[in-house]
Design an enzyme around this catalytic site. Structure first.
Site: not given
Length: 795
Positions: A312, A314
């Protein structure tokens, strides 16, 4: 649960971080002094790295060259036709809103006024096919004509504060600058005099439903969805993930919140494929499909890590700034299963009162691999064997068990919202004793049990009703059925009436619970709940389902003019009676096969009773089955899909691998009904004695809880929670009610009340004392110390 399992569960609870432990530390060094005002000024002065244009900068550069104009200067101008959207402008200009900007580090909160601007807001109408037939067309939020939805939206482009961002990401400034330089190729980012960076990434858009200015009012209900872009699902409807279903579900919750007078916020972040992008995402899709054994939950993240090198990209610590820009301090409904998002929001100092997970019926078969993997990685879920969990949570013992777990956190000083001051409990005991003595000077034997009958017994019309049955020689069994009918509907409409509602009966004014009792009595005596006007004094399913109208209901409660005499949660009460009718018909084993009525529960409990010398011994278990199971579908469905009535989530109780471990049942209205039905049964001339009443709990309601709060046993950690209007499922209310259950047990077992039943302590008692102290401390209103937004089905 074995002793070892219970010990392990307690250890896991102790390891779960509280909100206070999740809160981010203050900025230090350069980050402490280089704040949002510095970012704004540097943008105005042109002292930054990166390119104005963000993810469109390259296109702007080409367009500028071909047009022969300086777009950077051009965008600093505003046309005569432009204007600032008043709702956002007034919110942004408010100094109270700006107080929440101290921690912002990803954009310029004054971007609407910047040269060139980095924020703009406008209004829009949304046409969402899935919601057209689901939302009430109120003519304010949702158009009556075509179902279009009114919204105000704000677009935000990023301006990263590098000193602060590096601290939040736990990197040195040099590490952050080197990383940005490697992936941007922009040497300016290495210039330490340039502390603001315009990244070549997409920003975010805030969609607001309702008047965004209401966020300044601490009583405003707030629903939020923070959503990361997934164009395949969000726009094109791909069924490989739950992104669009959750977005649509959250939009519905936010819009409904606005229709209730609150504010709904959906913030859409351009973070396609967890900020890994579609190329990586599509490669992962292919690997998942092509692997041996097909697509599986346990390999979901493995393929992402194998192809992208990371799971990830983000970094949710950057996400809450949009909420801080709006001045959001509290979220009543957070539509998110992500623990990372939850922890980031809480870390930013925003309180989350309740999380709402995606209902299972939104999850298609192809989506289950994704949602299963996310749940396994820590996402909050209500995915479970609903039938089995409902069965567990429909037991009286589960109430005390789960409430005790919350109480134990309180004793350890580790609750989110309350501090527990047990040293003040003797003061409560003394005050309750004083109130009982004043109300019942004749002593313990004169104290009646807590029951709806207390609100009816002194009304002449009720006394005439009892005498009328005797004079007409109605047999004792039918007399009892009629009283059971009356008490059932009277209890079910007995949620808080609100401060302004009043009811007039024979020239006398009634308010609160007493007024609701008299109104329900009058409707019952007038035959409003019976389909046979020759037998008016009863309640049956056909009348409730087919004939009882909202207009008749409002007329009966004298609230047809909602402005002059507003009754809180009219629709909630009315729909509860309609669903009562359906429950009666669906459960003939409890309520009769030919004519379904609440009073027929008498036949059921007597069928299962033990015959004794002077009548019948009835088990509380049988009455509980009738009310808890027979009326289970009467309670409205929670937003997260578990139709469970008075059962709520409390995240600190979550035990990994044990679905439903965070559920806390109270069954307040069900128990209030049972206390009342038991009195009717025992006062009949049939000779009924109910056994097992020691399993009943105190009622987790605002008079009992208010008593403990007003006398200092329970103290809110955040005094602003006294001002807010809390949904019933808010975790501050769950804590309050759970502590009330346990502390009421302790009060009832005190030496002062050793010969009292719990029902007597409540009536004599704690409920009455809660009213007395509330009126003393708040003489104008008599309100409880904590305000609850009631839907008419719990309080």
């Amino acid at each position: 649960m074995t002793e070892g399992e219970e010990k392990k569960e307690l250890e896991q609870e102790a390891q779960r971080p509280s909100r206070s432990k999740l809160k981010w530390p203050d900025f230090t060094g350069d980050a402490a002094t280089y704040d949002w005002k510095s970012v704004h000024q540097d943008l105005e002065d042109g002292l930054y790295s990166g390119c104005y244009g963000w993810d469109n900068a390259a296109y702007w550069g080409i367009a500028e060259q071909k047009a022969g104009i300086d777009l950077k200067e051009w965008y600093k101008q505003r046309t005569d036709a432009e204007y600032y959207l008043p709702q956002f402008q007034q919110l942004v200009d408010d100094p109270i809103t700006q107080e929440e900007w101290k921690g912002i580090f990803t954009f310029d909160p004054m971007g609407m006024y910047a040269h060139p601007p980095t924020i703009a807001a406008c209004k829009a109408r949304l046409d969402i096919e899935e919601l057209k037939e689901k939302l009430p067309r109120d003519g304010v939020i949702v158009s009556k004509e075509d179902g279009q939805i009114q919204t105000q939206k704000a677009a935000i482009c990023y301006a990263w504060n590098l000193p602060r961002l590096s601290q939040r990401l736990d990197l040195s400034q040099d590490e952050l600058r080197q990383a940005l330089y490697k992936f941007s190729g922009n040497p300016q980012v290495l210039d330490e005099t340039r502390q603001t960076y315009l990244p070549a990434v997409g920003g975010c858009t805030i969609y607001c439903f309702g008047d965004v200015r209401k966020l300044r009012d601490p009583k405003t209900e707030v629903a939020v969805r923070v959503h990361d872009e997934c164009i395949g699902s969000d726009v094109f409807g791909s069924d490989i993930c739950t992104c669009r279903p959750y977005l649509v579900f959250a939009l519905e919750q936010c819009i409904r919140c606005a229709q209730r007078g609150g504010v709904g916020l959906v913030i859409y972040y351009r973070k396609e494929g967890r900020s890994l992008g579609e190329v990586v995402k599509f490669r992962v899709y292919n690997a998942r499909e092509n692997q041996s054994g097909g697509d599986t939950t346990d390999q979901y993240f493995h393929h992402t890590e194998s192809i992208a090198g990371i799971r990830d990209a983000r970094f949710q610590v950057m996400m809450p700034d949009a909420l801080k820009w709006l001045g959001v301090k509290r979220i009543d409904w957070l539509c998110s299963m992500s623990n990372e998002k939850y922890e980031a929001i809480v870390g930013a100092g925003i309180k989350v009162m309740q999380r709402v997970t995606l209902p299972e019926d939104y999850v298609k078969e192809n989506m289950k691999v994704e949602i299963g993997a996310k749940i396994a990685s820590g996402y909050q879920t209500t995915e479970m064997d609903v039938a089995a969990l409902c069965d567990v949570n429909l037991s009286l013992s589960q109430i005390r068990k789960q409430c005790r777990r919350i109480y134990d956190l309180g004793v350890a000083g580790d609750l989110e919202h309350f501090d527990l001051h047990l040293e003040k409990l003797p003061d409560v005991v003394a005050f309750v004793k004083q109130v009982i003595g004043e109300a019942y000077p004749g002593g313990k034997d004169t104290v009646k049990p807590h029951s709806r009958v207390r609100h009816l017994e002194n009304i002449p019309a009720y006394q005439d009703f009892l005498r009328g049955m005797e004079d007409a020689s109605v047999d004792p069994y039918e007399q009892t059925r009629r009283l059971l009918d009356l008490v059932t509907v009277s209890v079910l409409v007995d949620a808080g009436a609100g401060q302004s509602w009043k009811y007039y009966h024979n020239g006398q004014k009634f308010t609160s619970s007493e007024g609701l009792a008299v109104a329900s009595l009058d409707m019952f005596l007038d035959g409003a709940f019976s389909s046979d006007q020759a037998l008016k004094h009863r309640v049956n399913s056909y009348e409730l389902i087919h004939n009882l109208s909202r207009d008749a209901f409002c007329k009966g409660f004298q609230c047809a003019n909602e402005k002059e005499n507003p009754l809180q949660s009219v629709d909630g009460r009315f729909q509860l009676l309609k669903r009562l009718g359906s429950c009666l018909e669906e459960n003939p084993q409890y309520f009769g096969k030919e004519l379904q009525r609440p009073g027929n529960l008498l036949n059921y409990v007597l069928k299962h009773a033990t015959k004794v010398e002077n009548g019948y011994q009835v088990s509380l278990t049988d009455i509980w089955d009738v009310c808890a199971r027979g009326l289970k579908k009467m309670w409205p469905q929670h937003a997260g899909s578990i139709q469970s009535g008075d059962i709520w989530h409390y995240h600190r109780l979550t035990v990994p691998g044990q679905p439903g471990s965070d559920l806390v049942p109270f069954h307040k209205l069900t128990q209030w009904l049972i206390y009342s039905l038991v009195e009717v049964l025992e006062m009949s001339s049939i000779g009924i004695k109910v056994v097992g009443m020691e399993h009943m709990t105190a009622l987790a309601e605002y008079r009992n809880g208010g008593l403990l709060t007003d006398l200092g046993v329970l103290k809110l950690k955040d005094s602003s929670d006294h001002l807010a209007l809390h949904p019933v499922g808010s975790e501050v209310i769950v804590e309050w009610r759970a502590l009330t259950i346990v502390l009421m047990d302790q009060i009832s077992k005190d030496e002062e009340f050793k010969d009292f039943t719990l029902a007597q302590v409540l009536e004599g008692g704690t409920w009455r004392a809660g009213r007395v102290i509330a009126r003393k401390l708040r003489p104008l209103s008599g309100k409880p110390p904590i305000q609850i937004r009631s839907d008419g089905t719990v309080f």
